[in-house]
Design a protein around this motif. Sequence first.
Motif, PDB file in Angstrom:
ATOM      1  N   LEU A 223      73.227  18.511   4.391  1.00  0.00           N
ATOM      2  CA  LEU A 223      71.874  18.665   4.646  1.00  0.00           C
ATOM      3  C   LEU A 223      70.994  19.425   3.923  1.00  0.00           C
ATOM      4  O   LEU A 223      71.374  20.730   3.526  1.00  0.00           O
ATOM      5  N   THR A 224      70.238  18.914   3.141  1.00  0.00           N
ATOM      6  CA  THR A 224      69.207  19.804   2.201  1.00  0.00           C
ATOM      7  C   THR A 224      68.069  20.422   2.972  1.00  0.00           C
ATOM      8  O   THR A 224      67.462  21.600   2.737  1.00  0.00           O
ATOM      9  N   CYS A 225      67.304  19.567   4.090  1.00  0.00           N
ATOM     10  CA  CYS A 225      66.540  20.063   4.886  1.00  0.00           C
ATOM     11  C   CYS A 225      66.198  19.099   5.849  1.00  0.00           C
ATOM     12  O   CYS A 225      66.532  17.912   5.635  1.00  0.00           O
ATOM     13  N   LYS A 226      65.455  19.673   6.862  1.00  0.00           N
ATOM     14  CA  LYS A 226      64.947  18.684   7.993  1.00  0.00           C
ATOM     15  C   LYS A 226      63.374  18.455   8.051  1.00  0.00           C
ATOM     16  O   LYS A 226      62.709  19.336   7.373  1.00  0.00           O
ATOM     17  N   LEU A 227      63.016  17.280   8.354  1.00  0.00           N
ATOM     18  CA  LEU A 227      61.574  16.813   8.238  1.00  0.00           C
ATOM     19  C   LEU A 227      61.116  16.372   9.554  1.00  0.00           C
ATOM     20  O   LEU A 227      61.834  15.743  10.448  1.00  0.00           O
ATOM     21  N   ASN A 228      60.008  16.894  10.267  1.00  0.00           N
ATOM     22  CA  ASN A 228      59.332  16.611  11.200  1.00  0.00           C
ATOM     23  C   ASN A 228      58.735  15.229  11.076  1.00  0.00           C
ATOM     24  O   ASN A 228      58.601  14.747   9.912  1.00  0.00           O
ATOM     25  N   ALA A 229      58.187  14.823  12.233  1.00  0.00           N
ATOM     26  CA  ALA A 229      57.333  13.485  12.209  1.00  0.00           C
ATOM     27  C   ALA A 229      56.119  13.548  11.024  1.00  0.00           C
ATOM     28  O   ALA A 229      56.068  12.422  10.381  1.00  0.00           O
ATOM     29  N   VAL A 230      55.443  14.603  11.064  1.00  0.00           N
ATOM     30  CA  VAL A 230      54.304  14.446   9.793  1.00  0.00           C
ATOM     31  C   VAL A 230      54.919  14.514   8.593  1.00  0.00           C
ATOM     32  O   VAL A 230      54.405  13.921   7.674  1.00  0.00           O
ATOM     33  N   GLU A 231      55.902  15.421   8.394  1.00  0.00           N
ATOM     34  CA  GLU A 231      56.336  15.530   7.085  1.00  0.00           C
ATOM     35  C   GLU A 231      57.389  14.150   6.552  1.00  0.00           C
ATOM     36  O   GLU A 231      57.083  13.638   5.483  1.00  0.00           O
ATOM     37  N   LEU A 232      57.891  13.511   7.383  1.00  0.00           N
ATOM     38  CA  LEU A 232      58.383  12.422   6.876  1.00  0.00           C
ATOM     39  C   LEU A 232      57.333  11.231   6.948  1.00  0.00           C
ATOM     40  O   LEU A 232      57.581  10.333   5.903  1.00  0.00           O
ATOM     41  N   THR A 233      56.255  11.161   7.655  1.00  0.00           N
ATOM     42  CA  THR A 233      55.236  10.191   7.316  1.00  0.00           C
ATOM     43  C   THR A 233      54.643  10.329   6.106  1.00  0.00           C
ATOM     44  O   THR A 233      54.572   9.296   5.293  1.00  0.00           O
ATOM     45  N   ILE A 234      54.465  11.550   5.524  1.00  0.00           N
ATOM     46  CA  ILE A 234      54.117  11.793   4.287  1.00  0.00           C
ATOM     47  C   ILE A 234      54.786  11.243   3.178  1.00  0.00           C
ATOM     48  O   ILE A 234      54.410  10.856   2.249  1.00  0.00           O
ATOM     49  N   VAL A 235      56.333  11.623   3.263  1.00  0.00           N
ATOM     50  CA  VAL A 235      57.108  11.206   2.342  1.00  0.00           C
ATOM     51  C   VAL A 235      57.207   9.571   2.188  1.00  0.00           C
ATOM     52  O   VAL A 235      57.440   9.206   1.170  1.00  0.00           O
ATOM     53  N   GLN A 236      57.162   8.985   3.435  1.00  0.00           N
ATOM     54  CA  GLN A 236      57.428   7.571   3.409  1.00  0.00           C
ATOM     55  C   GLN A 236      56.135   6.781   2.887  1.00  0.00           C
ATOM     56  O   GLN A 236      56.232   5.925   2.154  1.00  0.00           O
ATOM     57  N   GLN A 237      54.919   7.673   2.874  1.00  0.00           N
ATOM     58  CA  GLN A 237      53.784   6.859   2.231  1.00  0.00           C
ATOM     59  C   GLN A 237      53.829   7.240   0.731  1.00  0.00           C
ATOM     60  O   GLN A 237      52.932   6.681  -0.159  1.00  0.00           O
ATOM     61  N   LEU A 238      54.849   8.022   0.121  1.00  0.00           N
ATOM     62  CA  LEU A 238      54.635   8.257  -1.453  1.00  0.00           C
ATOM     63  C   LEU A 238      54.995   7.013  -2.198  1.00  0.00           C
ATOM     64  O   LEU A 238      54.702   6.997  -3.247  1.00  0.00           O
ATOM     65  N   ALA A 239      55.632   6.010  -1.588  1.00  0.00           N
ATOM     66  CA  ALA A 239      56.129   4.702  -2.171  1.00  0.00           C
ATOM     67  C   ALA A 239      54.787   3.920  -2.546  1.00  0.00           C
ATOM     68  O   ALA A 239      54.781   3.002  -3.286  1.00  0.00           O
TER      69      ALA A 239
END
Length: 293
Positions: A223-239
């Motif tokens: 495990l590198t880190c944990k992402l909550n719902a907002v953080e994951l949404t932001i990361v998913q939108q980077l593409a």
Amino acid sequence: MTKTYNATGINLKSMPLGEADRLVTILTPEWGLIRVVAPGSRKQNSKLAGRMGLFVVNQLLIYKGRSLDKITQAETLESYPGLAKDLGKLAASQYLAELVLCHALSEQPQAELYALFNEHLRRLEQLPRLSSSPSGASLILAHLCHGIFHLLALAGIAPQVQQCCISQHQIQPDFTDPNWQVGFSVEAGGTYRLAVEMSQPQKVFHPVANRSHGVTQSPLPRLTCKLNAVELTIVQQLAAAELSQTSLDAIAPLWVKVERMLRDYAQYHFGRSIRSATLVDALAMSAESSVII
């Protein structure tokens, strides 16, 4: 056989060579990464001096030498002056340049990489000069993360963030549960459901190495880190080609976390540290302290 060739290129780095020359590393769409001598460019009255600066785009005429090629003519096409006027923008640009140097190939066309890098430099330059404020720093970090993700995607090693690395099932952020989180593993190549980690320890997928075949008898992803719902949404939108308004409105600490996650990922998969990250850390620290105050 002709001993000269033409190239359009952007300067990524340079170093002194001899008494008055520079050895310049240039990304070109036609020839990929080239290292050429800029003769006399360290002299004050040299015509090449101003054209060999960082992120200057030139139309070049190059003489092919036995060991090192030499620039004989250079005409500046673009220079991104706004980057040098803002430390945050400059740090982010140098960071992206380091990733380009990790990715770029020599003696092969690199038109897509050249266009992508220049596009992200333009976006950084066009940001308001507010890197000392939380909102300005957040915008720079957001655009930096966007550029990092796009460069990783072009290299074919972008982290898998839409699906679970272990089960390969789609991951949808759950905003109804305030404690909802997913794991992110640099080694496994992206996100994974924390519940799946416990229920399927016998099978781990490595999407970077092979996105279609499972690798059995592998240890659980670290495990590198944990992402909550907002953080994951932001990361998913980077593409996406453009940052969403949701991403642009995100506060600086969120982007600090995402950048450090992507940094760890890029350094692991490229096998090289990012020196410019030190300057970005200073920008991030300033932004976080301003938010706390």
